[in-house]
Design an enzyme around this catalytic site. Sequence first.
Site, short mmCIF file in Angstrom:
data_model
loop_
_atom_site.label_atom_id
_atom_site.label_comp_id
_atom_site.label_asym_id
_atom_site.label_seq_id
_atom_site.Cartn_x
_atom_site.Cartn_y
_atom_site.Cartn_z
N LYS A 107 0.82 -1.23 0.00
CA LYS A 107 0.00 0.00 0.00
C LYS A 107 0.83 1.26 0.00
O LYS A 107 0.44 2.27 -0.59
CB LYS A 107 -1.00 0.02 1.16
CG LYS A 107 -0.45 -0.36 2.52
CD LYS A 107 -0.50 -1.83 2.73
CE LYS A 107 0.41 -2.28 3.83
NZ LYS A 107 -0.21 -3.12 4.80
N LYS B 42 -3.84 3.23 2.89
CA LYS B 42 -4.99 2.45 2.42
C LYS B 42 -6.17 3.36 2.09
O LYS B 42 -6.88 3.15 1.09
CB LYS B 42 -5.38 1.43 3.48
CG LYS B 42 -4.31 0.36 3.69
CD LYS B 42 -4.56 -0.41 4.98
CE LYS B 42 -3.57 -1.54 5.16
NZ LYS B 42 -3.56 -2.08 6.52
P1 NDP Z 1 8.02 -9.46 5.69
O1 NDP Z 1 9.02 -8.56 6.33
O2 NDP Z 1 7.51 -10.59 6.46
O3 NDP Z 1 8.61 -10.02 4.31
C1 NDP Z 1 9.39 -9.25 3.44
C2 NDP Z 1 10.18 -10.19 2.56
O4 NDP Z 1 10.97 -9.42 1.64
C3 NDP Z 1 11.16 -11.07 3.33
O5 NDP Z 1 11.11 -12.39 2.84
C4 NDP Z 1 12.53 -10.45 3.04
O6 NDP Z 1 13.57 -11.40 3.03
C5 NDP Z 1 12.30 -9.93 1.64
N1 NDP Z 1 13.22 -8.85 1.33
C6 NDP Z 1 13.34 -7.66 1.97
N2 NDP Z 1 14.34 -6.94 1.42
C7 NDP Z 1 14.86 -7.71 0.43
C8 NDP Z 1 15.93 -7.54 -0.48
N3 NDP Z 1 16.68 -6.44 -0.47
N4 NDP Z 1 16.19 -8.52 -1.36
C9 NDP Z 1 15.46 -9.66 -1.37
N5 NDP Z 1 14.42 -9.87 -0.51
C10 NDP Z 1 14.13 -8.91 0.36
O7 NDP Z 1 6.82 -8.51 5.20
P2 NDP Z 1 5.30 -8.91 4.99
O8 NDP Z 1 5.21 -10.20 4.28
O9 NDP Z 1 4.57 -8.72 6.26
O10 NDP Z 1 4.82 -7.72 4.03
C11 NDP Z 1 5.09 -7.72 2.66
C12 NDP Z 1 4.23 -6.65 1.99
O11 NDP Z 1 2.86 -6.98 2.21
C13 NDP Z 1 4.39 -5.24 2.55
O12 NDP Z 1 4.23 -4.31 1.51
C14 NDP Z 1 3.25 -5.12 3.57
O13 NDP Z 1 2.85 -3.79 3.77
C15 NDP Z 1 2.18 -5.88 2.83
N6 NDP Z 1 1.11 -6.43 3.65
C16 NDP Z 1 1.40 -7.15 4.77
C17 NDP Z 1 0.40 -7.73 5.49
C18 NDP Z 1 0.66 -8.55 6.70
O14 NDP Z 1 -0.29 -8.98 7.36
N7 NDP Z 1 1.92 -8.79 7.06
C19 NDP Z 1 -1.01 -7.57 5.11
C20 NDP Z 1 -1.21 -6.80 3.89
C21 NDP Z 1 -0.18 -6.25 3.20
P3 NDP Z 1 14.01 -12.19 4.40
O15 NDP Z 1 12.81 -13.00 4.78
O16 NDP Z 1 15.14 -13.03 4.00
O17 NDP Z 1 14.32 -11.13 5.39
N1 HSE Z 2 0.29 -3.78 9.16
C1 HSE Z 2 -0.94 -3.90 8.45
C2 HSE Z 2 -2.08 -3.99 9.44
C3 HSE Z 2 -0.90 -5.13 7.59
O1 HSE Z 2 -1.84 -4.26 10.62
O2 HSE Z 2 -3.23 -3.77 9.05
C4 HSE Z 2 -2.12 -5.25 6.70
O3 HSE Z 2 -2.12 -4.28 5.72
#
Ligand code: NDP
Ligand code: HSE
Length: 439
Positions: A105, A205
């Site tokens: 977002k 959002k």
């Molecule tokens: P995480 O931190 O759990 O995952 C991020 C991933 O990106 C990790 O696997 C990390 O690797 C990888 N990463 C980060 N930097 C690099 C890099 N330089 N090169 C390669 N890989 C990289 O985040 P989320 O999964 O929670 O969130 C991901 C997206 O989804 C965000 O935009 C968030 O706002 C969105 N989102 C999240 C929600 C949630 O409930 N968590 C809900 C809705 C949207 P490594 O694991 O090795 O560190």
């Molecule tokens: N950090 C966000 C939340 C993830 O708590 O709603 C979902 O967008």
Amino acid sequence: MNPVKVGLLGLGTVGGGTVNVLKRNAAEIARRAGRGIEIIHAAARDLDKPRICDTTGIKLTTDPNEVVNNPDVEIIIELIGGDGLARTMVTQAIEQGKHVVTANKALIAKHGNEIFALAQQKGVMVAFEAAVAGGIPIIKAIREGLAGNDIQWLAGIINGTGNFILTEMRDKGRDFDDVLKEAQALGYAEADPTFDVEGIDAAHKLTILASIAFGIPLQFEKTFTEGITTISREDVAYAEELGYRIKHLGVARHTEKGIELRVHPTLIPERRLIANVDGVKNAVLVMGDAVGPTLYYGAGAGAEPTASAVVADLVDVVRALTSDPENRVPHLAFQADALANDPILPMEEVETAYYLRMAAQDKPGVMARVTSILGDHEISIEAIIQKEPVAEGEFANVIMLTHKVQEKQMNQAIAKIEALDSINGPVKRIRMEVLDSNK
Ligand code: NDP
Ligand code: HSE
């Protein structure tokens, strides 16, 4: 037909959830999409980290460029987050004619206008259902399901972490920091959790929701944002005494003067369904002129609820792979050349009702002075309660609910009340919304 080959950037909470859902439901997903969907290449920072998913059969790399540049990959799923590397990778993928699915977002709210313009030029799709309200298909509902309506306003609990914190504090009396740590451990919070508690994530959002509801460009920088860190237990208790719940709401309203775009703690009548949305759940209330109020509810964060939205976008993209780009659903619901330029209203021009709490000296004439200041600013009082001071000579808490007034008037009145010798400390103000069927 061969499966569609997909590249995945990020194997964290949402990336891992996406791999799991795609594997577990592969047959059902293929029946819906018309083809199988296969992740063939994925990037993460640390390849030795334990994962929530099984990555067998997926080529892994620490370099996201390798995934984007893989000639076999037709669709890129961006789940890294932030608007640095993610923006570069998404732009690069679009430049190469690849479709993009993202849950990001921050990226869409801040750079969506240019990303969509580039995508349109290149004839590719950028799908972002998971960017708002986790697993709730709210983008699709507004963009497609409500396409016949003039949307008048929407209001939503659109940050799961913040709602989880408020609920745990209210129901179990837990400490703010303790609950935030739990939300982080559960994978709900953003990489920088101040985005959750200061309302920045909700503002991202809301920016997206307002654009698809009203057909305006994305304007994150004009969204008013106030977080939940100043909400005290006593305000929660007083609000309940008066028949209200405090929720962190994003509100977007189309008025004759312009568009309100604001995120702030809000008192809502407790009889409203949305006032009873607790924990990590999100809910968005949308008012259309034809349909009336509609409410969308579900998990706002977490691995598989968010993956549910990511995979739905993937299915949409796969279904549309062979369609003419001109005939696809526009990124922001309205045709790109038909976006409106209604102004976003400065917060001072927004009208709401208010909850006010002040510590007043318990002596004759104090309330008369306060109400006279409110009257001078055309603020009428709906309810007032005065609590007994804890001890003689102490200040008494006075709680007022007001009718609607412009924020500018309220700012001036609060400044004058705070300047009174008989008032101790700042006046606490929380905006109120009745969220009924009126505009
Ligand atoms: P995480 O931190 O759990 O995952 C991020 C991933 O990106 C990790 O696997 C990390 O690797 C990888 N990463 C980060 N930097 C690099 C890099 N330089 N090169 C390669 N890989 C990289 O985040 P989320 O999964 O929670 O969130 C991901 C997206 O989804 C965000 O935009 C968030 O706002 C969105 N989102 C999240 C929600 C949630 O409930 N968590 C809900 C809705 C949207 P490594 O694991 O090795 O560190
Ligand atoms: N950090 C966000 C939340 C993830 O708590 O709603 C979902 O967008």
